[in-house]
Write a protein that holds these residues in place. Structure first.
Motif, PDB file in Angstrom:
ATOM      1  N   PRO A  33       0.830  -1.212   0.000  1.00 17.15           N
ATOM      2  CA  PRO A  33       0.000   0.000   0.000  1.00 17.15           C
ATOM      3  C   PRO A  33       0.862   1.260   0.000  1.00 17.15           C
ATOM      4  CG  PRO A  33      -0.860  -1.600   1.576  1.00 17.15           C
ATOM      5  CD  PRO A  33       0.462  -2.133   1.110  1.00 17.15           C
ATOM      6  N   GLY A  34       0.557   2.192  -0.871  1.00 16.42           N
ATOM      7  CA  GLY A  34       1.286   3.456  -0.927  1.00 16.42           C
ATOM      8  C   GLY A  34       2.663   3.375  -1.547  1.00 16.42           C
ATOM      9  N   GLU A  35       2.988   2.269  -2.196  1.00 13.40           N
ATOM     10  CA  GLU A  35       4.321   2.059  -2.766  1.00 13.40           C
ATOM     11  C   GLU A  35       4.313   2.287  -4.273  1.00 13.40           C
ATOM     12  OE1 GLU A  35       7.469  -1.315  -1.738  1.00 13.40           O
ATOM     13  OE2 GLU A  35       5.852  -2.096  -2.992  1.00 13.40           O
ATOM     14  N   VAL A  36       5.457   2.733  -4.801  1.00 16.97           N
ATOM     15  CA  VAL A  36       5.631   2.881  -6.248  1.00 16.97           C
ATOM     16  C   VAL A  36       6.646   1.844  -6.718  1.00 16.97           C
ATOM     17  CG1 VAL A  36       6.343   4.381  -8.137  1.00 16.97           C
ATOM     18  CG2 VAL A  36       5.119   5.345  -6.191  1.00 16.97           C
ATOM     19  N   LYS A 197       3.429  11.860  -8.208  1.00 16.20           N
ATOM     20  CA  LYS A 197       3.960  11.863  -6.838  1.00 16.20           C
ATOM     21  C   LYS A 197       2.964  12.493  -5.865  1.00 16.20           C
ATOM     22  CE  LYS A 197       8.138  13.548  -7.992  1.00 16.20           C
ATOM     23  NZ  LYS A 197       9.508  14.081  -7.809  1.00 16.20           N
ATOM     24  N   GLN A 198       2.316  13.566  -6.294  1.00 10.09           N
ATOM     25  CA  GLN A 198       1.316  14.242  -5.460  1.00 10.09           C
ATOM     26  C   GLN A 198       0.130  13.311  -5.182  1.00 10.09           C
ATOM     27  OE1 GLN A 198      -0.127  17.937  -7.182  1.00 10.09           O
ATOM     28  NE2 GLN A 198      -2.074  17.740  -6.105  1.00 10.09           N
ATOM     29  N   LEU A 199      -0.329  12.604  -6.209  1.00 10.83           N
ATOM     30  CA  LEU A 199      -1.454  11.679  -6.041  1.00 10.83           C
ATOM     31  C   LEU A 199      -1.088  10.546  -5.089  1.00 10.83           C
ATOM     32  CD1 LEU A 199      -2.683  11.451  -9.734  1.00 10.83           C
ATOM     33  CD2 LEU A 199      -3.830  12.614  -7.853  1.00 10.83           C
ATOM     34  N   LYS A 200       0.131  10.054  -5.211  1.00 12.85           N
ATOM     35  CA  LYS A 200       0.579   8.991  -4.313  1.00 12.85           C
ATOM     36  C   LYS A 200       0.551   9.454  -2.863  1.00 12.85           C
ATOM     37  CE  LYS A 200       4.558   6.748  -2.475  1.00 12.85           C
ATOM     38  NZ  LYS A 200       5.980   6.956  -2.171  1.00 12.85           N
ATOM     39  N   ASN A 201       1.050  10.672  -2.613  1.00 16.50           N
ATOM     40  CA  ASN A 201       1.120  11.187  -1.248  1.00 16.50           C
ATOM     41  C   ASN A 201      -0.254  11.544  -0.692  1.00 16.50           C
ATOM     42  OD1 ASN A 201       3.930  10.945  -1.254  1.00 16.50           O
ATOM     43  ND2 ASN A 201       4.219  12.991  -2.102  1.00 16.50           N
ATOM     44  N   GLU A 202      -1.105  12.146  -1.527  1.00 13.72           N
ATOM     45  CA  GLU A 202      -2.412  12.601  -1.043  1.00 13.72           C
ATOM     46  C   GLU A 202      -3.414  11.464  -0.893  1.00 13.72           C
ATOM     47  OE1 GLU A 202      -3.886  15.722  -3.535  1.00 13.72           O
ATOM     48  OE2 GLU A 202      -2.303  17.147  -2.955  1.00 13.72           O
ATOM     49  N   LEU A 203      -3.360  10.482  -1.796  1.00 16.03           N
ATOM     50  CA  LEU A 203      -4.349   9.402  -1.805  1.00 16.03           C
ATOM     51  C   LEU A 203      -3.796   8.084  -1.271  1.00 16.03           C
ATOM     52  CD1 LEU A 203      -5.836  10.057  -5.389  1.00 16.03           C
ATOM     53  CD2 LEU A 203      -6.624  10.996  -3.194  1.00 16.03           C
ATOM     54  N   ASN A 204      -2.503   8.071  -0.891  1.00 13.60           N
ATOM     55  CA  ASN A 204      -1.835   6.831  -0.460  1.00 13.60           C
ATOM     56  C   ASN A 204      -2.024   5.740  -1.505  1.00 13.60           C
ATOM     57  OD1 ASN A 204      -0.220   5.377   1.374  1.00 13.60           O
ATOM     58  ND2 ASN A 204      -2.020   4.322   2.188  1.00 13.60           N
ATOM     59  N   SER A 215      15.984   6.820 -16.089  1.00 15.17           N
ATOM     60  CA  SER A 215      16.140   8.147 -15.501  1.00 15.17           C
ATOM     61  C   SER A 215      14.791   8.745 -15.099  1.00 15.17           C
ATOM     62  CB  SER A 215      16.852   9.082 -16.485  1.00 15.17           C
ATOM     63  OG  SER A 215      16.093   9.260 -17.658  1.00 15.17           O
ATOM     64  N   VAL A 216      13.705   8.339 -15.775  1.00 15.85           N
ATOM     65  CA  VAL A 216      12.386   8.887 -15.476  1.00 15.85           C
ATOM     66  C   VAL A 216      11.892   8.433 -14.103  1.00 15.85           C
ATOM     67  CG1 VAL A 216       9.957   8.847 -16.210  1.00 15.85           C
ATOM     68  CG2 VAL A 216      11.748   9.174 -17.897  1.00 15.85           C
ATOM     69  N   ILE A 217      12.250   7.206 -13.701  1.00 16.18           N
ATOM     70  CA  ILE A 217      11.742   6.692 -12.428  1.00 16.18           C
ATOM     71  C   ILE A 217      12.747   6.844 -11.282  1.00 16.18           C
ATOM     72  CG2 ILE A 217      10.099   5.069 -13.410  1.00 16.18           C
ATOM     73  CD1 ILE A 217      12.133   2.861 -13.048  1.00 16.18           C
ATOM     74  N   ALA A 218      13.854   7.552 -11.541  1.00 16.29           N
ATOM     75  CA  ALA A 218      14.900   7.676 -10.521  1.00 16.29           C
ATOM     76  C   ALA A 218      14.378   8.249  -9.206  1.00 16.29           C
ATOM     77  CB  ALA A 218      16.047   8.526 -11.053  1.00 16.29           C
ATOM     78  N   GLU A 219      13.513   9.274  -9.279  1.00 13.28           N
ATOM     79  CA  GLU A 219      13.001   9.904  -8.063  1.00 13.28           C
ATOM     80  C   GLU A 219      11.594   9.436  -7.722  1.00 13.28           C
ATOM     81  OE1 GLU A 219      13.265  14.115  -8.251  1.00 13.28           O
ATOM     82  OE2 GLU A 219      15.333  14.123  -8.959  1.00 13.28           O
ATOM     83  N   MET A 220      11.043   8.545  -8.521  1.00 14.60           N
ATOM     84  CA  MET A 220       9.642   8.166  -8.382  1.00 14.60           C
ATOM     85  C   MET A 220       9.461   6.855  -7.625  1.00 14.60           C
ATOM     86  SD  MET A 220       6.648   9.334  -9.820  1.00 14.60           S
ATOM     87  CE  MET A 220       5.013   8.641  -9.605  1.00 14.60           C
ATOM     88  N   ALA A 221      10.275   5.856  -7.943  1.00 15.33           N
ATOM     89  CA  ALA A 221      10.013   4.492  -7.491  1.00 15.33           C
ATOM     90  C   ALA A 221      10.627   4.188  -6.134  1.00 15.33           C
ATOM     91  CB  ALA A 221      10.533   3.506  -8.534  1.00 15.33           C
ATOM     92  N   ASP A 222       9.906   3.395  -5.357  1.00 16.27           N
ATOM     93  CA  ASP A 222      10.434   2.836  -4.110  1.00 16.27           C
ATOM     94  C   ASP A 222      11.188   1.539  -4.402  1.00 16.27           C
ATOM     95  OD1 ASP A 222       9.145   4.781  -2.302  1.00 16.27           O
ATOM     96  OD2 ASP A 222       7.301   3.870  -3.024  1.00 16.27           O
ATOM     97  N   LYS A 223      10.622   0.734  -5.320  1.00 14.81           N
ATOM     98  CA  LYS A 223      11.269  -0.497  -5.774  1.00 14.81           C
ATOM     99  C   LYS A 223      11.304  -0.491  -7.297  1.00 14.81           C
ATOM    100  CE  LYS A 223       8.544  -3.539  -3.903  1.00 14.81           C
ATOM    101  NZ  LYS A 223       7.866  -4.711  -3.266  1.00 14.81           N
TER     102      LYS A 223
END
Length: 329
Positions: A33-36, A197-204, A215-223
């Protein structure tokens, strides 16, 4: 808390007149839950087929051969199409399809396309569905005036935001974003990534982000899961994948990315081409293109070796380390 999505030993094949294309082979992963989760790899490696299979939308002549897709505790592989349509698709998991222009119907206004699942699944009136469509458009940074426009009246970035709004309208806990920044300029790409990123944080919200560009997912993904020729060849936390890549294919992809900081290095490319998935090579599928290939690589398919906590690589270079047949326990 159990994973919100668990994929176990998934196989997806296309049955063509020229042979069976083994597009996805023995793929396993989990999504919390809440992971990218970022899924990266070259074109044709099976990323989009994997995404379609998670919604049970694999286009003919493809079909899920075996494996499990467990969403919110339910295995959807053996569900009927009516059950998936009524209970799972767009309610539990939705998708932002690749190519926003192709996903929008030029004959209908924006609000009508967003509102359709509300009328079908929630039984809303057109007035109620319109108000909800406007709410979701505002959530993705668009005003009410966009609701009454046709797709040809929108810019590329606006179309992409509309497609994201369509995927969010039933409040699914899982969102698949398949190449959501393709064909957009750099500034719009950054805006779409910031929106996700905003949707992930606001809506979990849990997000599966699919791209061919690490390079596109460098700052986006947890895994991150690195796919090659229908298989996940490396899987682990984002920082581990970028700072300590353990598969030759992952290292080759990273060497092909320009770097803004640090010593300037010549960009590399991967020689050769991906294998024909009708007749994949024996052993490791990357062996014909690998600069670190060994005799065993051409003879036996490697298992997953655990190289660190939660970090796995499907490569014989790690013989002697703990090994598993699947990433998922």
């Amino acid at each position: 808390m159990p994973p919100i999505l668990e994929v176990r030993n998934l196989y997806v094949h296309y049955y063509t007149l020229r042979g069976i294309v083994k597009a996805v082979e023995n793929v396993s992963f989990t999504l919390e839950p809440g992971e990218v989760l970022g899924i990266a790899g070259e074109s044709g490696c099976g990323k989009s087929t994997l995404a379609w299979s998670l919604l049970r939308l694999v286009p003919p002549p493809g079909r899920i051969v075996k494996g499990s897709i467990i969403i919110d505790g339910q295995d959807i592989v053996n569900m009927s199409e009516d059950e998936v349509r009524a209970r799972i698709r767009w309610q539990k998991i939705s998708m932002v399809f690749q190519g926003a222009m192709n996903a929008l119907n030029p004959m209908y206004k924006v609000w009508e396309q967003i509102a359709e699942p509300l009328i079908v699944h929630r039984g809303m009136t057109k007035e109620q569905a319109y108000r909800r469509a406007v709410e979701v458009l505002k959530l993705v940074g668009l005003g009410e005036d966009i609701a009454n426009r046709y797709p040809h009246e929108l810019s590329g970035g606006q179309k992409q935001r509309v497609v994201i709004a369509m995927a969010l309208v039933l409040d699914p806990p899982i969102l698949i974003a398949d190449e959501p920044t393709t064909a957009l300029d750099t500034i719009i790409q950054a805006q779409i990534l910031n929106l996700l990123k905003q949707l992930k944080n606001e809506l979990n919200m849990s997000i599966i982000f699919i791209t061919h560009d690490l390079s596109v997912i460098a700052e986006m993904a947890d895994k991150i899961a690195i796919m090659y020729a229908g298989q996940i060849v490396e899987y682990g936390p984002s920082e581990e994948i970028f700072n300590n890549p353990q598969h030759p294919y992952t290292r080759a992809l990273l060497r092909a990315i320009p770097r803004l900081r640090g010593p300037k290095e010549k960009l590399h490319y991967i020689p050769g081409q991906p294998p024909d998935l009708r007749t994949p090579p024996p052993g490791c599928r990357f062996a014909p293109r690998c600069s670190e290939v060994m005799p065993i690589c051409r003879e036996q398919e490697p298992p997953y070796f655990q190289v660190n906590e939660g970090h796995f690589a499907k490569c014989w270079l790690h013989r002697g380390k703990p090994q598993k047949d699947s990433i998922v326990d």
